[in-house]
Design an enzyme around this catalytic site. Structure first.
Site, short mmCIF file in Angstrom:
data_model
loop_
_atom_site.label_atom_id
_atom_site.label_comp_id
_atom_site.label_asym_id
_atom_site.label_seq_id
_atom_site.Cartn_x
_atom_site.Cartn_y
_atom_site.Cartn_z
CG HIS A 46 50.56 -11.31 49.14
ND1 HIS A 46 50.86 -10.57 48.01
CD2 HIS A 46 49.73 -12.29 48.73
CE1 HIS A 46 50.22 -11.07 46.97
NE2 HIS A 46 49.52 -12.11 47.37
NE ARG A 47 52.04 -13.19 45.17
CZ ARG A 47 51.98 -12.57 44.01
NH1 ARG A 47 53.09 -12.32 43.34
NH2 ARG A 47 50.83 -12.24 43.47
CD GLU A 60 48.93 -15.89 49.50
OE1 GLU A 60 48.16 -16.22 48.60
OE2 GLU A 60 50.10 -15.46 49.27
CG ASP A 110 50.52 -18.04 45.53
OD1 ASP A 110 49.31 -17.86 45.73
OD2 ASP A 110 51.37 -17.13 45.57
CG HIS A 118 51.51 -15.64 41.91
ND1 HIS A 118 51.35 -15.09 40.66
CD2 HIS A 118 50.38 -15.33 42.60
CE1 HIS A 118 50.19 -14.47 40.60
NE2 HIS A 118 49.58 -14.60 41.77
CD GLU A 139 45.86 -18.08 45.62
OE1 GLU A 139 46.49 -17.11 46.07
OE2 GLU A 139 45.37 -18.13 44.47
CE LYS A 181 48.16 -18.81 41.93
NZ LYS A 181 47.78 -17.55 42.70
CG ASP A 235 52.69 -7.33 48.57
OD1 ASP A 235 52.67 -8.56 48.56
OD2 ASP A 235 52.08 -6.63 47.71
O1 G3P Z 1 45.52 -14.99 48.66
C1 G3P Z 1 45.44 -13.66 48.34
C2 G3P Z 1 46.20 -13.32 47.11
O2 G3P Z 1 47.44 -13.97 47.16
C3 G3P Z 1 45.48 -13.71 45.86
O3 G3P Z 1 46.08 -13.21 44.70
O4 G3P Z 1 47.41 -13.34 42.68
O5 G3P Z 1 48.50 -12.69 44.80
O6 G3P Z 1 47.78 -15.04 44.44
P1 G3P Z 1 47.50 -13.59 44.14
CA CA Z 2 48.28 -16.01 46.49
#
Ligand code: G3P
Ligand code: CA
Length: 258
Positions: free
Chosen positions: A10-11, A37, A39, A52, A112, A114, A242
């Site tokens: 994640h990120r 992943e 953003d 993000h 992703e 935004k 994470d």
């Molecule tokens: O893509 C899953 C997750 O990243 C969505 O929430 O706020 O972390 O971008 P957020």
């Molecule tokens: Ca995200």
């Protein structure tokens, strides 16, 4: 067979390096993690950036929003010092740099988009820019585009129909299964491959309903390994985490977006 589904960082490796930076994505290679992943949003000058928040305050040395700034304003800002002095001099990357990294390293990704509040024209440019930028991605790379914003995903369907789409959802007040049914309707309308539900109120029955409707289910953000094992048992396709480094090598190396 692993007790875990494939995992997605994640990120990037966001508990080891500053989120959404080249350092966080490159750390995937070091830890044998095949997918991450990240953003994407747009700046005032049309540059697509990897960040993000819709302000600079939390993850950079800058302040305020970026919908009225240009990439040259951003180049001066540090995007790593907030995390640790080791990462000072990291910068907010352009989307183009992340695509270059994917091609060079063989990493796959969930991009992703935004739910940008930049305005109608800039949102159009955001979607079109993502579609154009991804023409540079090697065809062997796995990629899926997700968004909480169905309008942006409709734009992706129009401008890059060959790239798989995923509908992101978080829970609202009200019965879970009613929400899942409305998610399935939206995902069908967008001809999506996957649904990306928030982890908190997910039940076996909800997962089953999405799977039976023909969607892959990629769950965010799962940092508890017991919960990850339970979700795998229910048949989820992958979990976004994470703490990718805490999962076994087999789950880290798996490629859910291939
Ligand atoms: O893509 C899953 C997750 O990243 C969505 O929430 O706020 O972390 O971008 P957020
Ligand atoms: Ca995200």
């Amino acid at each position: 067979m692993s007790v875990y589904s494939p995992i997605v960082a994640h990120r990037g490796m966001s508990s080891l390096a500053p989120e959404n930076t080249i350092a966080a994505f490159a750390a995937c290679v070091e830890h044998g993690v095949a997918s991450f992943e990240f953003d994407v949003d747009i700046m005032g000058d049309g540059t697509l950036i990897v960040i993000h928040d819709n302000t600079l305050d939390r993850t950079t040395t800058g302040t305020g929003g970026y919908y009225d700034k240009s990439f040259s304003d951003l180049r001066r800002l540090d995007a790593g010092a907030w995390f640790s002095p080791t990462y000072r001099f990291e910068r907010v990357p352009e989307l183009a740099s992340v695509i270059e990294l994917m091609n060079r390293t063989g990493l796959d990704a969930n991009l992703e988009i935004k739910p940008s509040t930049s305005g109608h024209e800039m949102r159009q440019s955001l979607v079109e820019g993502v579609a154009v930028s991804l023409r540079e991605l090697n065809s062997e790379r796995g990629i899926i585009i997700s968004s909480f914003d169905p309008q942006l995903l409709a734009g992706v369907k129009e401008h890059a129909p060959h790239i798989p789409r995923a509908c992101l959802f978080d829970w609202q007040d009200g019965p879970e299964l009613e929400q899942v049914d409305s998610w399935i309707d939206i995902a069908r309308h967008l001809d999506a491959r996957a649904i990306h539900p928030g982890e908190s109120r997910l039940t076996r029955q909800a997962v089953q309903r999405m799977l039976e409707a023909g969607f892959e289910v990629n769950v965010w953000t799962v940092n508890d390994l017991h919960r990850a094992a339970e979700l795998a048992e229910w048949g989820v396709h992958s979990v976004i985490t994470d703490v990718a480094q805490d999962f076994p090598a087999e789950s880290r190396a798996a490629r859910p977006f291939a």
